[in-house]
Write a protein that holds these residues in place. Structure first.
Motif, short mmCIF file in Angstrom:
data_model
loop_
_atom_site.label_atom_id
_atom_site.label_comp_id
_atom_site.label_asym_id
_atom_site.label_seq_id
_atom_site.Cartn_x
_atom_site.Cartn_y
_atom_site.Cartn_z
N GLY A 108 4.10 5.66 -5.18
CA GLY A 108 4.66 5.40 -6.50
C GLY A 108 6.09 4.88 -6.46
N ILE A 109 6.38 4.04 -5.46
CA ILE A 109 7.73 3.49 -5.30
C ILE A 109 7.82 2.17 -6.07
CG2 ILE A 109 9.48 2.73 -3.65
CD1 ILE A 109 8.71 5.65 -3.28
N SER A 110 8.83 2.05 -6.91
CA SER A 110 8.98 0.86 -7.73
C SER A 110 9.81 -0.21 -7.03
CB SER A 110 9.65 1.22 -9.06
OG SER A 110 11.01 1.58 -8.85
N TYR A 111 9.72 -1.41 -7.56
CA TYR A 111 10.52 -2.55 -7.09
C TYR A 111 12.01 -2.19 -7.14
CZ TYR A 111 12.39 -7.34 -7.11
OH TYR A 111 13.07 -8.49 -6.83
N LYS A 112 12.42 -1.60 -8.25
CA LYS A 112 13.82 -1.25 -8.44
C LYS A 112 14.31 -0.26 -7.38
CE LYS A 112 17.08 0.24 -11.96
NZ LYS A 112 17.25 0.66 -13.34
N PRO B 161 5.40 -6.45 -6.87
CA PRO B 161 5.80 -7.26 -8.03
C PRO B 161 7.08 -6.74 -8.66
CG PRO B 161 4.04 -5.77 -8.66
CD PRO B 161 4.25 -5.60 -7.17
N ARG B 162 7.83 -7.68 -9.21
CA ARG B 162 9.05 -7.35 -9.93
C ARG B 162 8.62 -6.75 -11.28
NH1 ARG B 162 13.80 -11.48 -9.83
NH2 ARG B 162 15.41 -9.93 -9.90
N ALA C 55 15.65 -6.73 0.39
CA ALA C 55 15.84 -8.01 -0.28
C ALA C 55 14.64 -8.35 -1.17
CB ALA C 55 16.04 -9.12 0.76
N ALA C 56 14.92 -9.04 -2.26
CA ALA C 56 13.87 -9.45 -3.19
C ALA C 56 12.82 -10.32 -2.50
CB ALA C 56 14.48 -10.18 -4.38
N ALA C 57 13.27 -11.19 -1.61
CA ALA C 57 12.33 -12.06 -0.89
C ALA C 57 11.38 -11.25 -0.01
CB ALA C 57 13.09 -13.07 -0.04
N VAL C 58 11.88 -10.19 0.59
CA VAL C 58 11.04 -9.34 1.44
C VAL C 58 10.01 -8.63 0.58
CG1 VAL C 58 11.04 -7.34 2.98
CG2 VAL C 58 12.83 -9.06 3.18
N LEU C 59 10.43 -8.14 -0.58
CA LEU C 59 9.49 -7.46 -1.48
C LEU C 59 8.42 -8.43 -1.97
CD1 LEU C 59 12.00 -5.27 -3.49
CD2 LEU C 59 10.41 -4.53 -1.71
N SER D 134 0.83 -1.21 0.00
CA SER D 134 0.00 0.00 0.00
C SER D 134 0.86 1.26 0.00
CB SER D 134 -0.98 0.00 1.17
OG SER D 134 -0.29 -0.05 2.40
N TYR D 135 1.98 1.23 0.72
CA TYR D 135 2.88 2.38 0.74
C TYR D 135 3.45 2.62 -0.66
CZ TYR D 135 6.64 5.55 2.11
OH TYR D 135 7.47 6.63 2.20
N SER D 136 3.89 1.53 -1.32
CA SER D 136 4.45 1.66 -2.66
C SER D 136 3.43 2.22 -3.64
CB SER D 136 4.94 0.30 -3.16
OG SER D 136 6.04 -0.13 -2.42
N ALA D 137 2.22 1.74 -3.55
CA ALA D 137 1.16 2.22 -4.45
C ALA D 137 0.85 3.70 -4.17
CB ALA D 137 -0.09 1.37 -4.30
N ARG D 138 0.76 4.04 -2.91
CA ARG D 138 0.42 5.42 -2.54
C ARG D 138 1.51 6.40 -2.93
NH1 ARG D 138 1.25 8.00 2.29
NH2 ARG D 138 1.80 6.08 3.34
#
Length: 133
Positions: free
Chosen positions: A107-111, A129-130, A119-123, A101-105
Motif C-alpha cells: 500500500g505504498i503510494s507514489y507520493k 502511477p502518479r 525519482a519520478a522517472a524510476v517510478l 507489486s511491492y507497492s500494491a502489496r
C-alpha cells in the motif's frame, strides 16, 4: 506441530517472492541514500586520512586524540566507500522489476516513494502511477 510444514508450496513461493521484493526495495533505498551527495566540497578521503594521521602523531591532548581517532575511523570508512561505489543502476533495475507489486502489496503510494527520494522517472519505469494521495 511446526506451522512451516503445513504450508503449501504456493504459499512458500509467495513468501520467498515477498522477501526478495523487500530486499530489492531495501537495498535500492539504501543505495539512494549512500549515493546522495553532500553540500560543499569535501577533501578526497586519502588526503583527509593523511592529515588526520599527521595530527595524531603530534597531538598530546588525550581528548583531542580521541576525536582524531574517530575522524580517522570515519575517513577510513569513507575511503572504503569511495573505492567501492554503489552501483545505483543495477539496484535501480532490480527495484523497477519489483516496485509495482511491492507497492500494491504494502500500500505504498507514489507520493511516499517520492518523499523517500525515488525519482519520478524510476517510478514511471516501475509502473507506479502518479496519483493524488
Amino acid at each position: 506441530m511446526d506451522k512451516r510444514r503445513n504450508l503449501s508450496p504456493d504459499v512458500r513461493a509467495a513468501r520467498a517472492a515477498a522477501r526478495a521484493e523487500t530486499k530489492a526495495v531495501r537495498v535500492y533505498l539504501e543505495g539512494l541514500q549512500a549515493s546522495v551527495g553532500r553540500r560543499g566540497r569535501r577533501k578526497p578521503p586519502q588526503q583527509e586520512l593523511a592529515e588526520v594521521q599527521a595530527q595524531l602523531e603530534t597531538e598530546s591532548d588525550q581528548l583531542r586524540r580521541l576525536s582524531l581517532i574517530q575522524k580517522r575511523i570515519d575517513a577510513k570508512r569513507r575511503l572504503a566507500e569511495y573505492k567501492d561505489p554503489v552501483d545505483i543502476d543495477a539496484l535501480e533495475a532490480e527495484f523497477v522489476n519489483v516496485a509495482k507489486s511491492y507497492s500494491a502489496r504494502k500500500g505504498i503510494s507514489y507520493k511516499a516513494w517520492r518523499e523517500m527520494g525515488v525519482a519520478a522517472a524510476v517510478l514511471s519505469k516501475g509502473g507506479i502511477p502518479r496519483t493524488r494521495s
